[in-house]
Design a protein around this motif. Structure first.
Motif, short mmCIF file in Angstrom:
data_model
loop_
_atom_site.label_atom_id
_atom_site.label_comp_id
_atom_site.label_asym_id
_atom_site.label_seq_id
_atom_site.Cartn_x
_atom_site.Cartn_y
_atom_site.Cartn_z
N ILE A 26 0.84 -1.21 0.00
CA ILE A 26 0.00 0.00 0.00
C ILE A 26 0.87 1.25 0.00
O ILE A 26 0.57 2.24 -0.69
N GLN A 27 1.96 1.23 0.74
CA GLN A 27 2.91 2.35 0.73
C GLN A 27 3.48 2.54 -0.68
O GLN A 27 3.61 3.67 -1.16
N ASP A 28 3.81 1.44 -1.33
CA ASP A 28 4.34 1.49 -2.70
C ASP A 28 3.31 2.11 -3.65
O ASP A 28 3.66 2.94 -4.50
N ILE A 29 2.05 1.74 -3.49
CA ILE A 29 0.99 2.30 -4.33
C ILE A 29 0.86 3.80 -4.08
O ILE A 29 0.72 4.59 -5.01
N SER A 30 0.92 4.20 -2.82
CA SER A 30 0.74 5.63 -2.51
C SER A 30 1.91 6.48 -2.99
O SER A 30 1.73 7.65 -3.33
N THR A 31 3.11 5.92 -3.05
CA THR A 31 4.28 6.70 -3.48
C THR A 31 4.57 6.59 -4.97
O THR A 31 5.38 7.36 -5.49
N PHE A 32 3.93 5.65 -5.64
CA PHE A 32 4.24 5.44 -7.05
C PHE A 32 4.07 6.69 -7.92
O PHE A 32 4.96 6.99 -8.73
N PRO A 33 2.97 7.44 -7.81
CA PRO A 33 2.83 8.61 -8.68
C PRO A 33 4.02 9.58 -8.56
O PRO A 33 4.51 10.09 -9.57
N LEU A 120 -7.02 4.63 -4.31
CA LEU A 120 -6.75 3.21 -4.13
C LEU A 120 -6.02 2.95 -2.82
O LEU A 120 -6.40 2.06 -2.06
N SER A 121 -4.99 3.72 -2.53
CA SER A 121 -4.25 3.47 -1.28
C SER A 121 -5.13 3.73 -0.06
O SER A 121 -5.06 2.99 0.92
N TYR A 122 -5.98 4.75 -0.12
CA TYR A 122 -6.89 5.01 0.99
C TYR A 122 -7.87 3.85 1.16
O TYR A 122 -8.10 3.38 2.28
N LEU A 123 -8.44 3.40 0.06
CA LEU A 123 -9.36 2.26 0.12
C LEU A 123 -8.67 1.04 0.73
O LEU A 123 -9.20 0.41 1.64
N LEU A 124 -7.50 0.71 0.23
CA LEU A 124 -6.80 -0.49 0.67
C LEU A 124 -6.42 -0.44 2.14
O LEU A 124 -6.47 -1.44 2.85
N LYS A 125 -6.03 0.75 2.63
CA LYS A 125 -5.69 0.90 4.06
C LYS A 125 -6.88 0.62 4.96
O LYS A 125 -6.70 0.28 6.12
N ASN A 126 -8.07 0.76 4.42
CA ASN A 126 -9.28 0.63 5.22
C ASN A 126 -10.04 -0.67 5.02
O ASN A 126 -11.18 -0.80 5.46
N ILE A 150 -3.50 -6.73 -5.14
CA ILE A 150 -2.68 -5.62 -4.66
C ILE A 150 -1.21 -5.90 -4.99
O ILE A 150 -0.50 -5.04 -5.51
N GLY A 151 -0.77 -7.10 -4.69
CA GLY A 151 0.62 -7.47 -4.96
C GLY A 151 0.97 -7.39 -6.43
O GLY A 151 2.03 -6.88 -6.81
N PHE A 152 0.07 -7.90 -7.27
CA PHE A 152 0.33 -7.85 -8.71
C PHE A 152 0.35 -6.40 -9.20
O PHE A 152 1.19 -6.03 -10.02
N CYS A 153 -0.56 -5.60 -8.68
CA CYS A 153 -0.63 -4.18 -9.03
C CYS A 153 0.71 -3.50 -8.75
O CYS A 153 1.23 -2.76 -9.60
N VAL A 154 1.28 -3.74 -7.59
CA VAL A 154 2.56 -3.13 -7.21
C VAL A 154 3.66 -3.62 -8.15
O VAL A 154 4.47 -2.82 -8.64
N TRP A 155 3.70 -4.92 -8.39
CA TRP A 155 4.72 -5.44 -9.31
C TRP A 155 4.57 -4.78 -10.68
O TRP A 155 5.56 -4.34 -11.27
N HIS A 156 3.36 -4.69 -11.18
CA HIS A 156 3.11 -4.19 -12.52
C HIS A 156 3.60 -2.75 -12.70
O HIS A 156 4.29 -2.44 -13.68
N VAL A 157 3.26 -1.86 -11.77
CA VAL A 157 3.70 -0.47 -11.93
C VAL A 157 5.22 -0.35 -11.79
O VAL A 157 5.85 0.41 -12.53
N ASN A 158 5.82 -1.11 -10.88
CA ASN A 158 7.27 -1.06 -10.72
C ASN A 158 7.99 -1.67 -11.91
O ASN A 158 9.08 -1.23 -12.30
N HIS A 159 7.40 -2.69 -12.50
CA HIS A 159 7.91 -3.34 -13.71
C HIS A 159 8.00 -2.30 -14.84
O HIS A 159 9.04 -2.18 -15.51
N HIS A 160 6.93 -1.54 -15.04
CA HIS A 160 6.95 -0.54 -16.11
C HIS A 160 7.79 0.69 -15.76
O HIS A 160 8.39 1.29 -16.65
N LEU A 161 7.88 1.03 -14.50
CA LEU A 161 8.79 2.11 -14.10
C LEU A 161 10.23 1.72 -14.44
O LEU A 161 11.01 2.54 -14.93
N ALA A 162 10.58 0.47 -14.22
CA ALA A 162 11.92 -0.01 -14.58
C ALA A 162 12.12 0.05 -16.10
O ALA A 162 13.21 0.41 -16.57
#
Length: 173
Positions: A26-33, A120-126, A150-162
């Motif tokens: 969730i931290q990764d999702i919130s900091t990704f943008p 999304l990060s707010y929703l997931l935290k709750n 959630i896990g796949f989502c984090v991998w996916h955005v970091n995959h494309h950031l790389a």
């Protein structure tokens, strides 16, 4: 040598997903943008056309794809939370990226990603444990839980950031 197609490796879900893992996701999702913006905010129009490997999407298209994919993830999670095992509709990413809106500057997609990740990060935290185990059915991959999504989502955005970082690194080589 790093794998150009999978620079952070292919996605592997942990067998046991702890609260600490979820919190990190969730931290990764919130900091990704902010992490994405830091990498792409000062690149030129010409640099937006760079690719990380021959035949791959340009940086511009990668940013648009991330927005498209995250919209779909968000909808899948919301459907799972509000319906009983809904069957989701996959999106044809190559078709979506071929549409005209993938040719515009990516500022609009950065805005989508920023707003969506805030929600999304707010929703997931709750979410509670029961909600994290809610499921949807993906026609290609079967039953998916909110938690594993959630896990796949984090991998996916970091995959494309790389991918984006790798494309930018090639401009200097």
């Amino acid at each position: 040598m790093t794998n150009e197609r999978y620079p952070i490796g292919q996605y592997e879900s942990p067998e046991i997903i702890t609260q600490e893992i979820r919190d990190n996701w969730i931290q990764d999702i919130s900091t990704f943008p902010a992490r994405l913006k830091e990498v792409v905010e000062s690149i030129t129009e010409e640099e937006q056309q760079l690719t990380y490997r021959e035949g791959a999407w340009s940086i511009r298209r990668l940013v648009h794809h991330i927005a498209d994919a995250q919209l779909n993830v968000y909808i899948r999670i919301k459907l799972a939370l509000t319906e009983e095992k809904p069957t989701i509709k996959p999106f044809e990413e190559n078709g979506w990226i071929a549409l005209a809106d993938s040719n515009i500057k990516f500022a609009s997609s950065l805005s989508i990603i920023e707003g969506l990740h805030t929600r999304l990060s707010y929703l997931l935290k709750n979410l509670n444990e029961e909600q994290l185990q809610k499921t949807f059915i993906h026609p290609d991959t079967g039953i998916q839980t909110v938690e594993k999504t959630i896990g796949f989502c984090v991998w996916h955005v970091n995959h494309h950031l790389a991918h984006i970082k790798n494309a930018l690194a090639k401009r200097n080589s």
